[in-house]
Design a protein around this motif. Structure first.
Motif, PDB file in Angstrom:
ATOM      1  N   ILE A  75      27.439  37.109  75.670  1.00  0.00           N
ATOM      2  CA  ILE A  75      28.542  37.738  74.941  1.00  0.00           C
ATOM      3  C   ILE A  75      28.764  36.937  73.667  1.00  0.00           C
ATOM      4  N   TRP A  76      28.848  37.626  72.537  1.00  0.00           N
ATOM      5  CA  TRP A  76      29.157  36.992  71.259  1.00  0.00           C
ATOM      6  C   TRP A  76      30.551  37.412  70.833  1.00  0.00           C
ATOM      7  N   ILE A  77      31.434  36.413  70.626  1.00  0.00           N
ATOM      8  CA  ILE A  77      32.807  36.709  70.237  1.00  0.00           C
ATOM      9  C   ILE A  77      33.334  35.530  69.415  1.00  0.00           C
ATOM     10  N   GLY A  78      34.128  35.835  68.412  1.00  0.00           N
ATOM     11  CA  GLY A  78      34.668  34.793  67.556  1.00  0.00           C
ATOM     12  C   GLY A  78      35.993  35.196  66.952  1.00  0.00           C
ATOM     13  N   ALA A  79      36.782  34.195  66.583  1.00  0.00           N
ATOM     14  CA  ALA A  79      38.118  34.456  66.049  1.00  0.00           C
ATOM     15  C   ALA A  79      38.066  35.167  64.701  1.00  0.00           C
ATOM     16  N   ASN A  80      37.041  34.911  63.911  1.00  0.00           N
ATOM     17  CA  ASN A  80      36.966  35.458  62.561  1.00  0.00           C
ATOM     18  C   ASN A  80      36.106  36.709  62.458  1.00  0.00           C
ATOM     19  N   SER A  81      35.710  37.255  63.580  1.00  0.00           N
ATOM     20  CA  SER A  81      34.893  38.465  63.576  1.00  0.00           C
ATOM     21  C   SER A  81      35.566  39.547  64.404  1.00  0.00           C
ATOM     22  N   PRO A  82      35.691  40.768  63.872  1.00  0.00           N
ATOM     23  CA  PRO A  82      36.313  41.840  64.648  1.00  0.00           C
ATOM     24  C   PRO A  82      35.374  42.429  65.690  1.00  0.00           C
ATOM     25  N   LEU A  83      34.094  42.099  65.595  1.00  0.00           N
ATOM     26  CA  LEU A  83      33.090  42.727  66.455  1.00  0.00           C
ATOM     27  C   LEU A  83      32.770  41.847  67.660  1.00  0.00           C
ATOM     28  N   VAL A  84      32.700  42.466  68.835  1.00  0.00           N
ATOM     29  CA  VAL A  84      32.274  41.808  70.064  1.00  0.00           C
ATOM     30  C   VAL A  84      30.957  42.436  70.489  1.00  0.00           C
ATOM     31  N   THR A  85      29.988  41.597  70.778  1.00  0.00           N
ATOM     32  CA  THR A  85      28.653  42.071  71.172  1.00  0.00           C
ATOM     33  C   THR A  85      28.309  41.545  72.555  1.00  0.00           C
ATOM     34  N   GLU A  86      27.699  42.399  73.353  1.00  0.00           N
ATOM     35  CA  GLU A  86      27.250  41.992  74.684  1.00  0.00           C
ATOM     36  C   GLU A  86      25.802  42.429  74.881  1.00  0.00           C
ATOM     37  N   ARG A  87      24.981  41.513  75.379  1.00  0.00           N
ATOM     38  CA  ARG A  87      23.632  41.876  75.805  1.00  0.00           C
ATOM     39  C   ARG A  87      23.618  41.861  77.318  1.00  0.00           C
TER      40      ARG A  87
END
Length: 213
Positions: A75-87
């Motif tokens: 899972i890719w998630i960050g405070a400064n990014s609105p997008l969440v990505t999951e593989r």
């Protein structure tokens, strides 16, 4: 523009713990040693040992593919990014959603299948009951749950006490994967797959025996 995460992606990458893979490898190793050890004993030197070798090679290839998929799932998630990505684990499929699509986080503590232990679960829900993200305690570390939850400014509904998967299916079915909603269907598919594999194996033995005559 590609949404595939890159090496320099500024978001934090949450990966799977190595301990789970090691336990799974141990279980697979014990199973294959017992099963294929017995098959080799029965088929060498006069039996259809070639079919056993081929089946063993397929089992090893499947295990390697599972290991690769396990380590690639994240899972890719960050405070400064609105997008969440999951593989995902299966087929390495990438999915994305915007944090603004989230409307609710459902958290629970669920008994394992043997009822002796319990694990945390978290589901990020979107509009119309759509499940955006699901995390289960057997695959994610406790700090990963807190990290993900802290990146959403939405209400958090915590199911009180420790519940069973049956209660989750009854009261919060939209938080579950499809196969979790219909466990009997999964059992039927597993039985059918096992029967199909056994049929293929039996057919391979027949062909090899015919060629050996």
């Amino acid at each position: 523009m590609s949404l595939k995460p890159r090496r320099d992606d500024p978001r934090r990458r949450l990966g799977q713990p190595r301990s789970l893979l090691w336990r799974g490898f141990q279980a697979w190793l014990i199973f294959t040693v017992i099963v294929f050890g017995a098959l080799y004993t029965l088929t060498i030197p006069d039996g259809p040992w070639l079919a056993v070798v081929i089946t063993h090679a397929v089992a090893i290839a499947a295990a390697i593919a599972a290991c690769v998929s396990y380590f690639r799932s994240a899972i890719w998630i960050g405070a400064n990014s609105p997008l969440v990505t999951e593989r995902g684990f299966f087929f390495g499929r990438l999915t994305h959603f915007d944090k603004s699509d989230a409307t609710l986080i459902v958290r629970s503590t669920v008994f394992t299948s043997d009822g002796l232990e319990s694990r945390a679960e978290l589901s990020v829900m979107g509009h119309n009951g759509r499940r955006l993200l699901r995390m289960r305690g057997q695959y994610w570390a406790p700090e990963d749950f807190e990290f993900v939850a802290s990146h959403f400014n939405v209400p958090v509904e915590t199911i009180p006490g420790t519940v069973s998967h049956g209660e989750i299916r009854r009261d919060y079915p939209e938080t579950l994967y499809t196969y979790e909603r219909y466990p009997l269907l999964v059992v039927a598919i597993a039985i059918g797959t096992t029967a199909a594999v056994a049929g293929v194996f039996a057919a391979a033995l027949t062909v090899i025996n015919a060629l050996a005559r």
